[in-house]
Write an enzyme that holds these catalytic residues in place. Structure first.
Site, mmCIF file in Angstrom:
data_model
loop_
_atom_site.group_PDB
_atom_site.id
_atom_site.type_symbol
_atom_site.label_atom_id
_atom_site.label_comp_id
_atom_site.label_asym_id
_atom_site.label_seq_id
_atom_site.Cartn_x
_atom_site.Cartn_y
_atom_site.Cartn_z
ATOM 1 N N CYS A 134 2.360 1.110 12.819
ATOM 2 C CA CYS A 134 3.652 1.653 12.411
ATOM 3 C C CYS A 134 4.185 2.592 13.478
ATOM 4 C CB CYS A 134 3.525 2.412 11.098
ATOM 5 S SG CYS A 134 2.288 1.729 10.008
ATOM 6 N N SER A 158 -4.038 -2.576 -0.378
ATOM 7 C CA SER A 158 -2.977 -3.495 0.037
ATOM 8 C C SER A 158 -3.605 -4.825 0.446
ATOM 9 C CB SER A 158 -2.208 -2.880 1.209
ATOM 10 O OG SER A 158 -1.193 -3.768 1.615
ATOM 11 N N THR A 167 10.236 -7.972 -11.805
ATOM 12 C CA THR A 167 9.462 -9.178 -12.086
ATOM 13 C C THR A 167 8.282 -9.266 -11.126
ATOM 14 O OG1 THR A 167 11.433 -10.277 -12.897
ATOM 15 C CG2 THR A 167 9.598 -11.699 -12.243
ATOM 16 N N GLY A 209 0.818 -1.204 0.000
ATOM 17 C CA GLY A 209 0.000 0.000 0.000
ATOM 18 C C GLY A 209 0.858 1.262 0.000
ATOM 19 N N SER A 210 1.932 1.229 0.765
ATOM 20 C CA SER A 210 2.824 2.399 0.828
ATOM 21 C C SER A 210 3.393 2.717 -0.548
ATOM 22 C CB SER A 210 3.969 2.138 1.802
ATOM 23 O OG SER A 210 3.481 1.841 3.085
HETATM 24 C C1 LIG Z 1 -1.645 -0.218 6.194
HETATM 25 C C2 LIG Z 1 -1.856 1.101 5.548
HETATM 26 C C3 LIG Z 1 -0.978 1.601 4.564
HETATM 27 C C4 LIG Z 1 0.288 0.881 4.194
HETATM 28 O O1 LIG Z 1 0.066 -0.325 3.555
HETATM 29 P P1 LIG Z 1 1.309 -1.372 3.480
HETATM 30 O O2 LIG Z 1 0.845 -2.419 2.540
HETATM 31 O O3 LIG Z 1 1.508 -1.888 4.863
HETATM 32 O O4 LIG Z 1 2.471 -0.609 2.965
HETATM 33 C C5 LIG Z 1 -1.281 2.794 3.960
HETATM 34 N N1 LIG Z 1 -2.385 3.488 4.285
HETATM 35 C C6 LIG Z 1 -3.263 3.060 5.217
HETATM 36 C C7 LIG Z 1 -4.481 3.856 5.503
HETATM 37 C C8 LIG Z 1 -3.020 1.849 5.876
HETATM 38 O O5 LIG Z 1 -3.883 1.434 6.801
#
Ligand SMILES: *Cc1c(COP(=O)(O)O)cnc(C)c1O
Length: 380
Positions: free
Chosen positions: A326, A200, A238, A72-73
């Site tokens: 985090c 994510s 990849t 997600g990041s």
């Molecule tokens: C968990 C989260 C992310 C980051 O996702 P990752 O896959 O852990 O990098 C970003 N934004 C929000 C709102 C999240 O809850």
């Protein structure tokens, strides 16, 4: 689950067993590189495209508008930086909010150092942005609005459709971090005028280390990583074939029974809130009372140390969080609660409970029984 009561689904979820089953062959027998022309390569290309269709279908996008990433990041970084770099001739102003995930906030901080100007919108006591403040923040240099769909710490759902309309009316692009929302609520990128969206897999019973980004076809954005031409030249490397297969299966399963799932989580949430209100004095529910993710409850216990609370819960096999996973371990108060104006005596003792598939009413009873005792201990 090995004696553990898990109430931290906003931090991560376990991989659904049907998802895992679907992924396994791509670690072993189906190991071909999707860019290779022989059959085990081509078969992997095919399953990636099938996963892309599944993602597109759920959010009402086109498969060509979906890009797979590493998390997600990364999706947030690629969306924000990618658009900023490719639109910088047009303007250097970006609008976001004070309660975004650090994947957005720190991306914006980096862009500030590179000459972009960022407006961080305030939120009210429930964590909602003010649409009027948003309208007023837009100027001729504004290229992008980035507001999360739902907040990870307090669960508040932002007025996404209204934000999308404001963005469209002003010719500004709209990105939304939907990492908490996907799997928990329905999202339609057409109806909501969303130009770009992050998700994510590990937040909706898929594997860690794989994410997706939707970007509307008409929206320009540049790659941020150099290498091969994978993902239509936007994300070199990849492909994580097993991960992508898992993401596709997980999103498909999540939306099959979404109404039922939401109903179940909402019931657990309301039961938990009512029990806490009945049995523990001096508490404060953080986030919007109604416009919130079905499984998210963030409650502050006055004059309680959140870290101590978590450790004592852990001794009872209870997994919960003080806010963002985090951030745990850091002594700084939550930027989200601070932006919402939560009073100092309620800042430290916040507890985020996020319900999921395996939780039952009996789990909630176990949680509340222990909380009642532990909060008392922490306060003496
Ligand atoms: C968990 C989260 C992310 C980051 O996702 P990752 O896959 O852990 O990098 C970003 N934004 C929000 C709102 C999240 O809850």
């Amino acid at each position: 689950m090995n004696g553990i009561r898990y109430f931290d689904h906003a931090a991560t979820t376990s991989v659904n067993e049907n998802v895992l089953k679907e992924m396994l062959p791509y670690f072993s027998i189906e190991y071909g590189n999707p860019s290779s022309i022989y059959s085990i390569g081509r078969r992997n290309r095919k399953v990636i495209e099938e996963a892309r269709q599944k993602v597109a279908r759920v959010i009402n996008a086109k498969p060509q508008e979906i890009y797979f990433t590493g998390c997600g990041s990364e999706s947030d970084n690629l969306a924000i930086k990618g658009m900023a770099y490719s639109l910088k001739e047009r303007g250097n102003h970006i609008i976001t909010s004070k309660i975004e995930h650090h994947a957005i906030l720190n991306t914006c901080k980096t862009l500030e150092k590179e000459g972009f100007y960022i407006t961080y919108l305030n939120v009210d006591k429930d964590g909602l942005i003010d649409l009027e403040e948003l309208r007023e923040a837009i100027n001729k240099k504004t290229i992008l609005i980035s507001i999360m769909t739902a907040n990870n710490e307090v669960g508040t759902i932002e007025p996404i459709k209204e934000i999308g309309k404001i963005a469209k009316d002003n010719n500004v692009y709209f990105h939304t971090d939907s990492v908490q929302a996907i799997g928990n609520m329905k999202i339609d990128v057409q109806e909501m005028n969303i130009d770009s969206l992050s998700m994510s897999a590990h937040k909706f019973y898929g594997p860690k280390g794989v994410g997706a980004l939707y970007v509307r076809k008409s929206v320009p954005f540049s790659k941020i990583q150099d290498g091969g031409h994978q993902e239509k030249d936007k994300r070199a490397g990849t492909e994580n074939v097993a991960g992508i297969v898992g993401l596709g299966k997980a999103i498909e399963l999540s939306y099959k029974n979404i109404d039922e799932y939401n109903k179940k989580l909402t019931e657990l949430r309301e039961y938990y809130i009512s029990q806490i209100e009945k049995r523990i004095p001096n508490i404060k529910l953080n986030g919007h009372r109604i416009n919130r993710l079905p499984g998210n409850v963030n409650i502050s216990f006055k004059d309680v140390d959140g870290g101590e609370l978590l450790l004592k819960l852990d001794e009872k096999g209870i997994c919960a969080s003080t806010g963002s996973a985090c951030n745990s371990g850091s002594a700084e108060p939550s930027h989200v609660l601070t932006a919402m104006g939560v009073k100092p005596e309620y800042l430290d003792g916040s507890l985020r409970i996020t319900f999921g598939e395996e939780n039952t009413k009996e789990d909630v009873d176990y949680l509340v029984d222990n909380l009642e005792k532990i909060v008392k201990e922490c306060r003496t």
